[in-house]
Design a protein around this motif. Structure first.
Motif, PDB file in Angstrom:
ATOM      1  N   LYS A   3      25.138  15.615  -4.885  1.00  7.51           N
ATOM      2  CA  LYS A   3      26.362  16.405  -4.975  1.00  7.51           C
ATOM      3  C   LYS A   3      26.034  17.888  -5.091  1.00  7.51           C
ATOM      4  O   LYS A   3      24.961  18.272  -5.531  1.00  7.51           O
ATOM      5  CB  LYS A   3      27.174  15.965  -6.189  1.00  7.51           C
ATOM      6  CG  LYS A   3      27.644  14.528  -6.113  1.00  7.51           C
ATOM      7  CD  LYS A   3      28.299  14.137  -7.424  1.00  7.51           C
ATOM      8  CE  LYS A   3      28.644  12.664  -7.433  1.00  7.51           C
ATOM      9  NZ  LYS A   3      29.114  12.201  -8.738  1.00  7.51           N
ATOM     10  N   ASP A   4      27.008  18.697  -4.703  1.00  5.79           N
ATOM     11  CA  ASP A   4      26.854  20.133  -4.833  1.00  5.79           C
ATOM     12  C   ASP A   4      26.713  20.496  -6.309  1.00  5.79           C
ATOM     13  O   ASP A   4      27.372  19.914  -7.192  1.00  5.79           O
ATOM     14  CB  ASP A   4      28.077  20.822  -4.222  1.00  5.79           C
ATOM     15  CG  ASP A   4      27.890  22.326  -4.153  1.00  5.79           C
ATOM     16  OD1 ASP A   4      27.515  22.816  -3.089  1.00  5.79           O
ATOM     17  OD2 ASP A   4      28.143  22.988  -5.179  1.00  5.79           O
ATOM     18  N   ALA A  82      33.161  24.534  -2.851  1.00  9.74           N
ATOM     19  CA  ALA A  82      32.150  23.598  -2.344  1.00  9.74           C
ATOM     20  C   ALA A  82      32.813  22.384  -1.707  1.00  9.74           C
ATOM     21  O   ALA A  82      32.374  21.899  -0.652  1.00  9.74           O
ATOM     22  CB  ALA A  82      31.234  23.169  -3.496  1.00  9.74           C
ATOM     23  N   ARG A  83      33.893  21.883  -2.347  1.00  8.68           N
ATOM     24  CA  ARG A  83      34.593  20.723  -1.792  1.00  8.68           C
ATOM     25  C   ARG A  83      35.158  21.031  -0.411  1.00  8.68           C
ATOM     26  O   ARG A  83      35.070  20.215   0.510  1.00  8.68           O
ATOM     27  CB  ARG A  83      35.729  20.312  -2.723  1.00  8.68           C
ATOM     28  CG  ARG A  83      36.589  19.180  -2.209  1.00  8.68           C
ATOM     29  CD  ARG A  83      37.740  18.888  -3.167  1.00  8.68           C
ATOM     30  NE  ARG A  83      38.669  19.997  -3.255  1.00  8.68           N
ATOM     31  CZ  ARG A  83      39.642  20.223  -2.381  1.00  8.68           C
ATOM     32  NH1 ARG A  83      39.789  19.417  -1.331  1.00  8.68           N
ATOM     33  NH2 ARG A  83      40.458  21.249  -2.526  1.00  8.68           N
ATOM     34  N   ARG A  85      34.101  23.286   1.684  1.00 15.47           N
ATOM     35  CA  ARG A  85      33.018  23.449   2.666  1.00 15.47           C
ATOM     36  C   ARG A  85      32.588  22.095   3.218  1.00 15.47           C
ATOM     37  O   ARG A  85      32.428  21.913   4.418  1.00 15.47           O
ATOM     38  CB  ARG A  85      31.826  24.165   2.041  1.00 15.47           C
ATOM     39  CG  ARG A  85      32.005  25.656   1.876  1.00 15.47           C
ATOM     40  CD  ARG A  85      30.666  26.336   1.664  1.00 15.47           C
ATOM     41  NE  ARG A  85      29.972  25.850   0.491  1.00 15.47           N
ATOM     42  CZ  ARG A  85      30.089  26.373  -0.709  1.00 15.47           C
ATOM     43  NH1 ARG A  85      30.883  27.407  -0.908  1.00 15.47           N
ATOM     44  NH2 ARG A  85      29.416  25.876  -1.738  1.00 15.47           N
ATOM     45  N   THR A  86      32.394  21.134   2.311  1.00 20.09           N
ATOM     46  CA  THR A  86      31.916  19.817   2.756  1.00 20.09           C
ATOM     47  C   THR A  86      33.006  19.037   3.467  1.00 20.09           C
ATOM     48  O   THR A  86      32.714  18.174   4.289  1.00 20.09           O
ATOM     49  CB  THR A  86      31.426  19.005   1.555  1.00 20.09           C
ATOM     50  OG1 THR A  86      32.478  18.886   0.588  1.00 20.09           O
ATOM     51  CG2 THR A  86      30.229  19.684   0.909  1.00 20.09           C
TER      52      THR A  86
END
Length: 391
Positions: A3-4, A82-83, A85-86
């Motif tokens: 995870k990030d 981050a969420r 981006r993914t």
């Protein structure tokens, strides 16, 4: 796939809040209007909430202070980025159109003299056809498309409807401007300095004798006591300047949690009341769907006669030489309520809202109807709690 790091940090802070409170995922989820599985996914880092509001309610419910809530919001902002981006889809690769091939081979340049071949080097690959030479162009085009897609996703996140860009960090060495006034809060007050009821989850033999009003805070903390039926909160405000007044515009009540009244025993602190002065009093009915701080008449019972102090509504003004004291009486019969106050102010072209809490945690008041009630019998030789015949 790991995870990030930003998501992991956010999940760690949420888990810490949940562990501090001690309640189950289901119990907390009901108070936050989310399912137990959704809350578990926040704690495990499997997902990040779309909005910070639900996490902020969790922080308040678990007693987080202002600094912890700011750190939590900063962690959510990074995890949300981050969420997204993914989650941004990668567009499919589109072949680059090419011109029809010519039937004639292009003329090759005359080879020039080169270095002598190295007998130890591997044999050179065969010459590629013109179609194979277009592969680097396809790869470069695909990379450009991916870069454009990611940039568009990030731009859309920063400007999506209903949200605002993350606040800029305060530059090193530059502090936020201080409030133009000071304030303090007292949350362990008794009516008239003597009358109050606490709910305690202990049998009478395990409860200490009632303290004097000045020691109420220590007694309540020792017994993990909760205000029964009514909580009195005193807010004292004073400006920093003798001439520049601070205007207080409104006082709002925010209930962050409602539950069934605690099934604990009620212990009454009454030990004889004297005179008291209660100006600037506000009554709050926590059982209403949207409680309001309603100004009511105060009382001056310090002299031979009881004198009424007429209620005064907002706005108020405070300076360093003219402070103000607000007394909030929050009552409930039907719930175990956790709540806090918000005070609106303005001064010198600035304005804002101050959140009034109980040392960083919500105030707590629970109904007492039908609960066993006790009074302390100080006249007996041993001193003991006895059943209140009026209950």
């Amino acid at each position: 796939m790991p995870k990030d790091a930003a998501v992991e940090e956010f999940a760690r802070l949420v888990r810490a809040l949940k562990a501090r409170d001690g309640r189950s995922y289901e119990a907390l989820g009901r108070r936050l209007s989310v399912s137990a599985s959704t809350l578990h996914r926040y704690c495990s880092g499997a997902t990040v909430p779309e909005e910070f509001a639900v996490v902020d309610r969790l922080a308040l419910l678990c007693g987080a202070d202002e600094e912890e809530r700011r750190a939590l919001e900063a962690a959510w902002t990074e995890a949300d980025r981050a969420r997204r981006r993914t989650a941004s889809p990668v567009p499919p690769l589109t072949p680059v159109p090419t011109a029809p091939e010519s039937t004639a081979e292009p003329a090759a340049p005359e080879p020039g003299p080169g270095p002598a071949p190295d007998p130890a080097a591997p044999p050179a690959p065969p010459n590629r056809s013109p179609r194979g030479a277009r592969a680097p162009l396809l790869v470069a085009a695909a990379v450009a498309l991916v870069v454009l897609a990611v940039a568009a996703a990030l731009l859309g996140h920063a400007t999506r409807k209903g949200s605002a860009p993350a606040p800029a960090a305060t530059p090193p060495g530059r502090a936020e401007a201080p409030l133009p006034f000071t304030w303090s809060v007292g949350s362990q007050l008794w009516e008239g300095g003597c009358g109050h009821t606490y709910l305690v989850d202990r049998a009478p033999r395990a409860v200490a004798p009632p303290p004097v009003a000045a020691d109420a805070g220590a007694w309540a903390a020792k017994h993990s006591a909760v205000h029964g039926g009514e909580a009195l909160v005193r807010i004292t405000l004073q400006g920093r300047s003798p001439s520049d007044a601070v205007v207080l515009h409104a006082l709002h009540v925010r209930v962050v949690d409602r539950a069934t009244p605690l099934p604990w025993s009620a212990y009454r602190m009454d030990n004889g009341c004297g005179g008291a002065v209660t100006p600037r009093r506000f009554a709050v009915d926590l059982d209403r769907p949207r409680p309001l701080a309603r100004p009511v008449d105060g009382v001056d019972a310090s002299g031979a006669e009881v004198r009424t102090i007429p209620a005064v509504s907002f706005p108020y003004k405070v300076t360093s030489s003219d402070p103000e004291e607000l007394l909030v009486s929050a009552r409930t019969a039907d719930c175990d309520c956790r709540w806090y106050l918000e005070l609106e102010w303005s001064a010198g072209g600035r304005s804002g809202t101050v959140r009034i809490t109980d040392g960083g945690k919500p105030f707590r008041t629970s109904g007492i109807a039908g609960r066993p009630a006790y009074l302390y019998d100080s006249a007996s030789a041993e001193g003991r709690w006895i059943t209140d015949a009026k209950s």
